[in-house]
Design an enzyme around this catalytic site. Structure first.
Site, PDB file in Angstrom:
ATOM      1  N   LEU A  65     -37.748 -20.800 -71.399  1.00  0.00           N
ATOM      2  CA  LEU A  65     -37.078 -21.598 -70.369  1.00  0.00           C
ATOM      3  C   LEU A  65     -36.847 -20.770 -69.102  1.00  0.00           C
ATOM      4  O   LEU A  65     -36.879 -19.542 -69.144  1.00  0.00           O
ATOM      5  CB  LEU A  65     -35.751 -22.107 -70.941  1.00  0.00           C
ATOM      6  CG  LEU A  65     -35.921 -23.060 -72.138  1.00  0.00           C
ATOM      7  CD1 LEU A  65     -34.639 -23.175 -72.953  1.00  0.00           C
ATOM      8  CD2 LEU A  65     -36.379 -24.435 -71.656  1.00  0.00           C
ATOM      9  N   PRO A  66     -36.584 -21.448 -67.979  1.00  0.00           N
ATOM     10  CA  PRO A  66     -36.519 -20.720 -66.709  1.00  0.00           C
ATOM     11  C   PRO A  66     -35.411 -19.667 -66.620  1.00  0.00           C
ATOM     12  O   PRO A  66     -35.654 -18.572 -66.097  1.00  0.00           O
ATOM     13  CB  PRO A  66     -36.288 -21.828 -65.665  1.00  0.00           C
ATOM     14  CG  PRO A  66     -36.792 -23.083 -66.303  1.00  0.00           C
ATOM     15  CD  PRO A  66     -36.555 -22.916 -67.770  1.00  0.00           C
ATOM     16  N   THR A  96     -36.841 -14.864 -69.882  1.00  0.00           N
ATOM     17  CA  THR A  96     -36.194 -13.690 -69.293  1.00  0.00           C
ATOM     18  C   THR A  96     -34.814 -14.119 -68.806  1.00  0.00           C
ATOM     19  O   THR A  96     -34.710 -14.955 -67.907  1.00  0.00           O
ATOM     20  CB  THR A  96     -37.011 -13.146 -68.098  1.00  0.00           C
ATOM     21  OG1 THR A  96     -38.324 -12.848 -68.545  1.00  0.00           O
ATOM     22  CG2 THR A  96     -36.364 -11.888 -67.538  1.00  0.00           C
ATOM     23  N   LYS A 171     -36.812  -5.404 -70.842  1.00  0.00           N
ATOM     24  CA  LYS A 171     -37.575  -6.235 -69.901  1.00  0.00           C
ATOM     25  C   LYS A 171     -37.140  -5.975 -68.455  1.00  0.00           C
ATOM     26  O   LYS A 171     -37.975  -5.791 -67.571  1.00  0.00           O
ATOM     27  CB  LYS A 171     -37.367  -7.711 -70.284  1.00  0.00           C
ATOM     28  CG  LYS A 171     -37.849  -8.728 -69.280  1.00  0.00           C
ATOM     29  CD  LYS A 171     -39.349  -8.863 -69.246  1.00  0.00           C
ATOM     30  CE  LYS A 171     -39.770  -9.797 -68.125  1.00  0.00           C
ATOM     31  NZ  LYS A 171     -41.203  -9.904 -67.968  1.00  0.00           N
ATOM     32  N   LYS A 246     -36.210 -12.848 -59.308  1.00  0.00           N
ATOM     33  CA  LYS A 246     -35.243 -13.212 -60.356  1.00  0.00           C
ATOM     34  C   LYS A 246     -35.002 -12.005 -61.277  1.00  0.00           C
ATOM     35  O   LYS A 246     -33.871 -11.632 -61.552  1.00  0.00           O
ATOM     36  CB  LYS A 246     -35.792 -14.394 -61.170  1.00  0.00           C
ATOM     37  CG  LYS A 246     -34.967 -14.761 -62.372  1.00  0.00           C
ATOM     38  CD  LYS A 246     -35.716 -15.712 -63.306  1.00  0.00           C
ATOM     39  CE  LYS A 246     -35.478 -15.345 -64.738  1.00  0.00           C
ATOM     40  NZ  LYS A 246     -36.113 -16.183 -65.716  1.00  0.00           N
TER      41      LYS A 246
END
Ligand code: NAD
Length: 295
Positions: A65-66, A96, A171, A246
């Site tokens: 998901l975003p 992420t 990450k 982001k």
């Protein structure tokens, strides 16, 4: 064969769900976008009309998901995953999101009797389709062991980073480093050009010298040097600048929580923000070289 619910069938999730189905799993797919679900059914998944329908019989639930807000909502809401998944189901969130959101989800899911891993990925849409992603997994040893064979159908490397949240930590550290090395690589190519060097000659030298990095050898921001790099297609279909920003902002938030200045990451955020304003939201992040060429 495992019953797997897959929620979030976008640019990344579409290819990942298709690879799970190709590996022989029964994949029950859900997305708010109808065309995305249709594409998944064409790739061998089964259609679900709600999250409840997708997860009610699943042993494993994968989400792609975003953002953290989407993830927490999908798991926590009254018509969401935790309200309908069978007890003991394994949650694999590959989105992420922030380290804090990943830890919150893990805490709440564990308390409710589920198993959970944060398992964000490296590798773009091409790797999602080819099944060659790298997964960075946060969870207990037992959760990692259970997750590994599922993730292996979608990736080439499945690495246990540590406890819950460690996958997201790895990450954002990785992408913070990528953000910085790409800017350095672009500046070096622009200077080399101004000094009259042939970009091919500079590439050949730097990729075998101490200036070498992934940004240089796998993703060179100058066309004609690395096959499939977005620079060969005018920076389309790559890692969109909005996604890089982001990730960088998640890293900056984590830096300030840890009392760190992260001078280069801060400067990188400033440069990529200017690039976004001047060149738009969809271009690949390595197209930031065009901003430098304007100087
Ligand atoms: P995307 O926007 O293409 O896909 C997200 C999907 O989630 C969309 O199809 C959307 O409809 C769906 N969605 C949103 N809310 C939902 C809900 N409540 N229920 C069901 N579906 C919902 O994004 P993407 O590029 O696939 O990225 C997904 C994640 O992967 C992000 O966290 C991103 O940072 C990360 N990521 C992306 C890349 C990349 O190159 N695109 C690389 C590595 C990691």
């Amino acid at each position: 064969m495992v019953d797997i619910a897959f929620i979030g069938l976008g640019a990344m999730g579409g290819g990942m769900a298709a690879n799970l189905a190709k590996a022989g799993h029964r994949v029950i797919a859900f997305d708010l976008s109808e065309p995305a679900v249709t594409r998944a059914t064409q790739a061998g998944c089964q259609r679900a009309r709600s999250i409840a329908e997708a997860v009610c019989q699943a042993r494993v639930i994968v989400t792609m998901l975003p953002s953290g807000a989407h993830v927490l909502d999908v798991y926590r809401s009254s018509d969401g995953v935790m309200a309908h998944a069978p007890s003991g189901a394994l949650f694999l969130d590959c989105s992420t999101i922030s380290v804090q959101d990943a830890r919150t989800l893990a805490h709440e899911a564990t308390k409710a009797g589920f198993r959970v891993c944060d398992a964000p990925v490296s590798g773009g849409v091409g790797a999602a389709q080819a099944g060659t992603l790298t997964f960075m997994v946060g969870g207990t040893d037992a959760e990692y062991k259970a997750a590994k064979p599922i993730l292996a159908a979608m990736g080439k490397a499945i690495i246990h980073a540590g406890a819950h949240g460690a996958g997201q930590s790895a990450k954002i550290c990785n992408n913070m480093l990528l953000a910085v090395t790409m800017i350095g690589t672009c500046e070096a190519f622009v200077l080399a050009e101004r000094l009259g060097l042939d970009p091919k000659a500079f590439f050949e030298i730097a990729s075998q010298s101490s200036g070498q990095s992934w940004s240089m050898t796998s993703y060179a921001p100058v066309p004609g040097l690395v096959e499939n790099a977005p620079s060969n297609r005018n920076f389309t279909n790559g890692f969109a600048i909005t996604l890089m920003l982001k990730d960088l902002r998640l890293a900056l938030a984590a830096n300030s929580e840890c009392g760190l200045k992260a001078t280069l990451a801060l400067k990188a955020e400033e440069i990529y923000s200017e690039y976004l304003v001047k060149f738009g939201p969809n271009r690949d992040f390595s197209g930031v070289i065009d901003l430098m060429k304007e100087e």
